[in-house]
Design a protein around this motif. Structure first.
Motif, short mmCIF file in Angstrom:
data_model
loop_
_atom_site.label_atom_id
_atom_site.label_comp_id
_atom_site.label_asym_id
_atom_site.label_seq_id
_atom_site.Cartn_x
_atom_site.Cartn_y
_atom_site.Cartn_z
N ALA A 249 0.81 -1.21 0.00
CA ALA A 249 0.00 0.00 0.00
C ALA A 249 0.85 1.26 0.00
O ALA A 249 0.33 2.36 -0.21
CB ALA A 249 -0.93 0.00 1.21
N GLY A 250 2.15 1.14 0.26
CA GLY A 250 3.00 2.30 0.39
C GLY A 250 2.75 3.03 1.70
O GLY A 250 2.80 4.27 1.76
N ALA A 251 2.47 2.26 2.77
CA ALA A 251 2.10 2.84 4.06
C ALA A 251 3.27 2.83 5.03
O ALA A 251 4.16 1.98 4.96
CB ALA A 251 0.92 2.07 4.65
N LYS A 252 3.23 3.79 5.95
CA LYS A 252 4.22 3.84 7.02
C LYS A 252 3.65 3.36 8.34
O LYS A 252 4.37 2.85 9.19
CB LYS A 252 4.75 5.27 7.18
CG LYS A 252 5.82 5.39 8.27
CD LYS A 252 6.34 6.81 8.41
CE LYS A 252 7.39 6.88 9.53
NZ LYS A 252 7.93 8.24 9.72
N TYR A 253 2.33 3.53 8.52
CA TYR A 253 1.70 3.20 9.79
C TYR A 253 0.62 2.14 9.59
O TYR A 253 -0.01 2.06 8.54
CB TYR A 253 1.08 4.44 10.42
CG TYR A 253 2.06 5.56 10.65
CD1 TYR A 253 2.86 5.57 11.78
CD2 TYR A 253 2.18 6.59 9.73
CE1 TYR A 253 3.77 6.60 12.00
CE2 TYR A 253 3.08 7.62 9.93
CZ TYR A 253 3.88 7.62 11.07
OH TYR A 253 4.77 8.64 11.27
N ARG A 254 0.40 1.35 10.65
CA ARG A 254 -0.61 0.30 10.64
C ARG A 254 -1.38 0.35 11.96
O ARG A 254 -0.77 0.26 13.03
CB ARG A 254 0.08 -1.06 10.46
CG ARG A 254 -0.81 -2.28 10.56
CD ARG A 254 0.07 -3.51 10.46
NE ARG A 254 -0.62 -4.75 10.75
CZ ARG A 254 -0.03 -5.83 11.24
NH1 ARG A 254 1.28 -5.82 11.50
NH2 ARG A 254 -0.71 -6.93 11.46
N ILE A 255 -2.69 0.55 11.86
CA ILE A 255 -3.54 0.65 13.03
C ILE A 255 -4.56 -0.48 13.00
O ILE A 255 -5.23 -0.68 11.98
CB ILE A 255 -4.30 2.00 13.07
CG1 ILE A 255 -3.33 3.17 12.89
CG2 ILE A 255 -5.09 2.13 14.36
CD1 ILE A 255 -2.30 3.29 13.98
N ARG A 256 -4.71 -1.20 14.11
CA ARG A 256 -5.65 -2.33 14.16
C ARG A 256 -6.76 -2.07 15.18
O ARG A 256 -6.56 -1.46 16.22
CB ARG A 256 -4.94 -3.62 14.55
CG ARG A 256 -5.92 -4.80 14.79
CD ARG A 256 -5.20 -6.12 14.92
NE ARG A 256 -4.59 -6.49 13.65
CZ ARG A 256 -3.91 -7.63 13.46
NH1 ARG A 256 -3.75 -8.49 14.47
NH2 ARG A 256 -3.39 -7.91 12.29
N TYR A 257 -7.96 -2.54 14.81
CA TYR A 257 -9.07 -2.60 15.77
C TYR A 257 -9.79 -3.92 15.59
O TYR A 257 -9.78 -4.52 14.51
CB TYR A 257 -10.02 -1.41 15.64
CG TYR A 257 -10.63 -1.21 14.27
CD1 TYR A 257 -11.80 -1.86 13.90
CD2 TYR A 257 -10.04 -0.34 13.35
CE1 TYR A 257 -12.37 -1.67 12.65
CE2 TYR A 257 -10.60 -0.13 12.11
CZ TYR A 257 -11.76 -0.80 11.76
OH TYR A 257 -12.32 -0.60 10.53
#
Length: 417
Positions: A249-257
């Protein structure tokens, strides 16, 4: 002068490398991303896929979560049994939908393998400035001596509340038997278009749909769906290290719920609150022509009824396991990907369902399905063609051969005698 220019350049590079999310909590990141989606990042292209497969319980999408859910179900059943019998009996966990599906697919291995090699892929574009959404689903199967792919590009236009669908070839083949000849050739190349007015006339005999502020409801729902995530308590969100999906995705952060029963209830309540709030705002600032205040109130009351979750089972309670969702954010805090997945353990195997969704080309989306004006088949045209063909075959009263259906019975009676 050269030193000053160099200093400015270095500073600019340094600032660009810094993230707007540095120092923020997971919950603050989510809230920041929601506001970006509502104010800056609401036009983009996207693609993704959904898959389902069986696996050993310890090699699924979420083995720890599934095991914990099964243990919690077992404890709940033991507690209920103790209350009813007064004895500490050990009971099996209840047969919930997820576990039932896993056991059923295990008993039907050919079907399990067939589904495992299938994918629901999709691409599309969103341009809320133009009030248009493109959605192109593709169902694919690649199995032993067999492969197939079915696509159906669709375009939703909020300007006239219409949906245009370019049908796969099998649908015109079927429809050719039910429509009059002059429409059969057009069905091969022209997409089908249905508007809110067409839907109201065909499916809503009381005309209630046309009396509701549907455009306002769509806008309010979009905003409510996003803003509700920001109202969920902070403890539900966890920052995790980037994974392979983040890289794609070209992401730096990952947030889970984790969407357990409590999360679902809180989310519905928050979404209802924001839906009401947005409907109030739209009613005051941009009321729909010819729509009375009582119709806005009807929609609000309907939304309130959805928030009453006391008697409605949650997805987690029905499936026996919660849905886990990861948001992937880039340096600016823009949502660039979403992954949702679950694992439901059966007696021996686990059913896994995984969905990935990637967003890109923000503020410059490209649409590939562009139906030509005047080159579509309206819902009314299709309905009239079906009626005309029916009347040509059976007459306007719908009976065949004007009451001659009884003749074979008389012949049969004479033969028996």
């Amino acid at each position: 002068m050269r030193i000053t220019t160099l200093a400015v350049t270095v500073a600019a590079i340094g600032l660009s490398a810094c993230s707007t999310l540095n120092g923020k909590s997971a919950h603050e990141m989510v809230q920041h991303s929601i506001e970006r989606s509502l104010t800056k990042d609401y036009s983009y292209n996207y693609h993704g896929e959904i898959k389902a497969y069986l696996s050993p319980p310890d090699k699924g999408e979420a083995p720890d979560t599934a095991a914990a859910s099964a243990a919690a179900s077992s404890v709940a059943v033991d507690s209920e049994t103790t209350m009813q019998t007064g004895e500490n009996e050990t009971s099996e966990p209840p047969a919930l939908l997820g576990g039932k599906a896993a056991d059923w697919l295990q008993d039907n291995p050919a079907l399990a393998r067939y589904l495992e090699n299938g994918r629901l892929k999709y691409t599309g574009a969103v341009d809320l400035r133009r009030k248009q959404i493109e959605f192109i689903p593709e169902l694919t199967f690649n199995n032993h001596n067999e492969s197939s792919s079915i696509r159906m590009p669709m375009l939703f236009d909020g300007n006239d509340m219409s949906l245009t669908a370019d049908m796969p070839a099998s649908i015109p083949v079927i429809l050719n038997f039910f429509v009059e000849p002059k429409l059969r050739e057009r069905l091969i190349n022209e997409p089908l278009r249905i508007t809110l007015t067409d839907a109201a006339e065909s499916f809503d005999t009381d005309g209630k749909i046309k009396q509701l502020p549907v455009k306002s409801a769509v806008k309010a729902a979009y905003i409510a769906i996003l803003r509700a995530y920001g109202d969920i308590p902070a403890q539900y969100y966890t920052a995790l290290p980037p994974d392979s999906y983040a890289k794609q995705a070209g992401a730096k952060y990952r947030i889970r719920y984790v969407e357990d029963a409590t999360f679902e209830k809180l989310y519905l309540q928050a979404a209802t609150k924001h839906f009401r709030r947005e409907l109030d705002r739209l009613q005051k600032e941009a009321p729909e022509k010819g729509i009375g205040a009582e119709k806005y109130e009807e929609l609000k009351q309907w939304a309130d009824s959805l928030a009453d979750t006391e008697e409605l089972p949650s997805n987690a309670s029905l499936l026996g396991t919660p849905i886990l969702t990861d948001w992937y954010l880039d340096r600016k805090g823009r949502i660039v990907g979403i992954r949702s997945f679950l694992q439901a353990n059966g007696k021996e195997k686990a059913l896994n369902i995984s969905s990935v969704f990637y967003m890109h080309d923000f503020n410059r989306p490209k649409f590939t399905f562009k139906p030509k004006q005047g080159k579509t088949i309206s819902w009314k045209e299709l309905a009239d063609a079906v009626t005309a063909q029916k009347n040509a075959r059976y007459g306007e009263d719908g009976s065949e051969d004007d009451g001659e259906i009884g003749e074979p019975n008389r012949i049969y009676e004479k033969t028996v005698r």
